[in-house]
Design an enzyme around this catalytic site. Structure first.
Site, short mmCIF file in Angstrom:
data_model
loop_
_atom_site.label_atom_id
_atom_site.label_comp_id
_atom_site.label_asym_id
_atom_site.label_seq_id
_atom_site.Cartn_x
_atom_site.Cartn_y
_atom_site.Cartn_z
CD GLU A 66 -49.96 -19.30 35.72
OE1 GLU A 66 -50.65 -18.54 34.83
OE2 GLU A 66 -49.28 -18.47 36.48
CG ASN B 252 -55.48 -18.80 32.08
OD1 ASN B 252 -54.56 -17.85 32.09
ND2 ASN B 252 -55.16 -19.82 31.52
NE ARG C 18 -52.40 -12.33 32.00
CZ ARG C 18 -52.20 -12.48 33.40
NH1 ARG C 18 -51.72 -11.49 34.20
NH2 ARG C 18 -52.03 -13.60 33.86
#
Length: 143
Positions: A47, A51, A106
């Site tokens: 994650e 990002n 997203r």
């Protein structure tokens, strides 16, 4: 003083997200984690790296992502940093379902996932300077 450390840098290509997961998992394996614990770490790292790629570098493949990991006794501290565009409002970015990139469909759950799977999450960011995500997890914790 730490018991052990590692660091790695790679370009902001989405293909490197899997490399980051495996590299950190291999390092953490010395703590003899359960399958669930190692999957938690891999998911959180994934994650954070995603990002950096999508939000920090806006999918440009010329940025550098750095991962540092440090083991102290039964805890790992992992720092994922980039020199991307930074986050305008960290508090807002950490709200579940918030995304600055709805155009990319997203989910806005990256920070929530990191918080769920790790024991501690800290985010530092400065507009135009970059972002640093620090995640920590203790292993072999008896409940």
């Amino acid at each position: 003083m730490s018991d052990n450390k590692m660091s790695v840098e790679f370009v902001s290509k989405s293909q490197n997200e899997a490399f980051a997961r495996v590299a950190v998992a291999a390092f953490v394996s010395q703590l003899d984690p359960t399958i669930d614990e190692i999957n938690d770490v891999k998911t959180a790292v994934s994650e954070a790296v995603t990002n950096s790629i999508i939000h920090g570098y806006e999918n440009k493949e010329d940025g550098i992502i750095r991962i540092e990991a440090e083991i102290n006794e039964d805890e790992v501290k992992i720092i994922i940093s980039d020199k991307g565009i930074g986050i305008d409002d960290i508090e807002q970015a950490m709200e579940p379902l918030y995304t600055s990139r709805p155009d990319l469909e997203r989910s806005g759950m990256g920070f929530t996932v990191m918080e769920t799977f790790m024991d501690n999450l800290e985010v530092e960011s400065e507009k135009g300077i970059g972002t640093k995500v620090v995640i920590k997890k203790k292993f072999n914790v008896v409940s």
